[in-house]
Design a protein around this motif. Structure first.
Motif, PDB file in Angstrom:
ATOM      1  N   MET A  88       5.770   5.401  -6.289  1.00  0.00           N
ATOM      2  CA  MET A  88       5.267   4.524  -5.226  1.00  0.00           C
ATOM      3  C   MET A  88       4.318   3.463  -5.785  1.00  0.00           C
ATOM      4  SD  MET A  88       6.735   5.126  -2.531  1.00  0.00           S
ATOM      5  CE  MET A  88       7.889   6.348  -1.949  1.00  0.00           C
ATOM      6  N   GLU A  89       3.494   3.862  -6.746  1.00  0.00           N
ATOM      7  CA  GLU A  89       2.562   2.927  -7.361  1.00  0.00           C
ATOM      8  C   GLU A  89       3.325   1.811  -8.082  1.00  0.00           C
ATOM      9  OE1 GLU A  89      -0.082   4.728 -10.193  1.00  0.00           O
ATOM     10  OE2 GLU A  89      -1.546   3.117  -9.935  1.00  0.00           O
ATOM     11  N   LYS A  90       4.407   2.213  -8.764  1.00  0.00           N
ATOM     12  CA  LYS A  90       5.174   1.231  -9.541  1.00  0.00           C
ATOM     13  C   LYS A  90       5.969   0.266  -8.663  1.00  0.00           C
ATOM     14  CE  LYS A  90       5.785   3.952 -13.750  1.00  0.00           C
ATOM     15  NZ  LYS A  90       6.689   4.926 -14.398  1.00  0.00           N
ATOM     16  N   ILE A  91       6.472   0.751  -7.537  1.00  0.00           N
ATOM     17  CA  ILE A  91       7.320  -0.131  -6.718  1.00  0.00           C
ATOM     18  C   ILE A  91       6.538  -0.837  -5.610  1.00  0.00           C
ATOM     19  CG2 ILE A  91       9.422   1.185  -7.212  1.00  0.00           C
ATOM     20  CD1 ILE A  91       9.287   2.341  -4.378  1.00  0.00           C
ATOM     21  N   ALA A  92       5.285  -0.487  -5.420  1.00  0.00           N
ATOM     22  CA  ALA A  92       4.486  -1.105  -4.353  1.00  0.00           C
ATOM     23  C   ALA A  92       4.513  -2.628  -4.455  1.00  0.00           C
ATOM     24  CB  ALA A  92       3.050  -0.602  -4.427  1.00  0.00           C
ATOM     25  N   ASN A 144       0.822  -1.218   0.000  1.00  0.00           N
ATOM     26  CA  ASN A 144       0.000   0.000   0.000  1.00  0.00           C
ATOM     27  C   ASN A 144       0.856   1.269   0.000  1.00  0.00           C
ATOM     28  OD1 ASN A 144       0.998  -0.388   2.558  1.00  0.00           O
ATOM     29  ND2 ASN A 144      -0.830   0.374   3.595  1.00  0.00           N
ATOM     30  N   ALA A 145       2.055   1.176  -0.592  1.00  0.00           N
ATOM     31  CA  ALA A 145       2.986   2.317  -0.584  1.00  0.00           C
ATOM     32  C   ALA A 145       2.366   3.585  -1.163  1.00  0.00           C
ATOM     33  CB  ALA A 145       4.260   1.959  -1.341  1.00  0.00           C
ATOM     34  N   LYS A 146       1.605   3.433  -2.233  1.00  0.00           N
ATOM     35  CA  LYS A 146       1.007   4.611  -2.860  1.00  0.00           C
ATOM     36  C   LYS A 146      -0.023   5.252  -1.921  1.00  0.00           C
ATOM     37  CE  LYS A 146      -1.900   6.133  -6.614  1.00  0.00           C
ATOM     38  NZ  LYS A 146      -2.895   5.699  -7.594  1.00  0.00           N
ATOM     39  N   GLU A 147      -0.866   4.419  -1.328  1.00  0.00           N
ATOM     40  CA  GLU A 147      -1.877   4.939  -0.404  1.00  0.00           C
ATOM     41  C   GLU A 147      -1.201   5.607   0.802  1.00  0.00           C
ATOM     42  OE1 GLU A 147      -1.901   1.911  -1.801  1.00  0.00           O
ATOM     43  OE2 GLU A 147      -3.618   2.184  -3.131  1.00  0.00           O
ATOM     44  N   MET A 148      -0.107   4.986   1.274  1.00  0.00           N
ATOM     45  CA  MET A 148       0.631   5.583   2.394  1.00  0.00           C
ATOM     46  C   MET A 148       1.185   6.948   2.010  1.00  0.00           C
ATOM     47  SD  MET A 148       2.908   2.486   3.953  1.00  0.00           S
ATOM     48  CE  MET A 148       3.760   3.582   5.119  1.00  0.00           C
ATOM     49  N   TYR A 206       7.917   2.483   4.703  1.00  0.00           N
ATOM     50  CA  TYR A 206       7.401   1.952   3.443  1.00  0.00           C
ATOM     51  C   TYR A 206       7.931   0.559   3.142  1.00  0.00           C
ATOM     52  CZ  TYR A 206       5.574   6.575   2.356  1.00  0.00           C
ATOM     53  OH  TYR A 206       4.851   7.746   2.383  1.00  0.00           O
ATOM     54  N   VAL A 207       8.754   0.043   4.053  1.00  0.00           N
ATOM     55  CA  VAL A 207       9.408  -1.238   3.791  1.00  0.00           C
ATOM     56  C   VAL A 207       8.722  -2.370   4.543  1.00  0.00           C
ATOM     57  CG1 VAL A 207      11.568  -2.523   4.065  1.00  0.00           C
ATOM     58  CG2 VAL A 207      11.619  -0.144   3.313  1.00  0.00           C
ATOM     59  N   GLU A 208       8.288  -3.367   3.805  1.00  0.00           N
ATOM     60  CA  GLU A 208       7.643  -4.537   4.383  1.00  0.00           C
ATOM     61  C   GLU A 208       8.684  -5.421   5.065  1.00  0.00           C
ATOM     62  OE1 GLU A 208       4.245  -5.223   4.086  1.00  0.00           O
ATOM     63  OE2 GLU A 208       4.672  -6.809   5.518  1.00  0.00           O
TER      64      GLU A 208
END
Ligand SMILES: [Zn+2]
Length: 121
Positions: free
Chosen positions: A34-38, A8-12, A73-75
């Motif tokens: 962010m959308e591309k790397i999510a 959810n990187a983009k939403e974050m 942003y890192v899982e």
């Protein structure tokens, strides 16, 4: 060493860049990044190590020069080479030991990159 970006990187990113009145002050370009790397796994540039953020290597089709990613942003971190290493606040270098600085030999200025309780996986 690699990092997996949260799904959810983009939403974050959007939430982080929206104030309490709902005004968005983020950057469209970053939103797309962010959308591309999510959810993806990206290679970390280990030239410079940080405790709470990561420099990535260039990401094809996303960022030619690599980007800075905050740990929020890192899982997960894969093959973390920072374990046992520390940032020395005296000489501002990366020490290969978290007990004594391998650059300047001082012991009181070391900030370990990874806290000990995080070692367990
Ligand atoms: Zn040092």
């Amino acid at each position: 060493m690699k990092i997996q970006i949260k799904k959810n990187a983009k939403e974050m990113y959007i939430a982080d860049n929206t104030d309490f009145e709902g005004n968005y002050f983020g950057n469209d370009q970053w939103e797309q990044v962010m959308e591309k790397i999510a959810g993806k796994v990206v290679e970390v540039d280990t030239e410079q190590l940080f405790k709470h953020e990561f420099n990535t290597k260039p990401i094809e089709g996303v960022a030619e020069e690599g980007i800075r990613v905050m740990e929020e942003y890192v899982e997960k971190v894969i093959d973390d080479i920072r374990k046992g290493k520390a940032h020395c606040e005296f000489c501002n270098e990366t020490s290969d030991s978290d007990k004594v600085c391998t650059n300047c030999g001082r012991i009181d200025y070391l900030e370990p990159f990874v806290d000990e309780y995080e070692y367990e996986e």
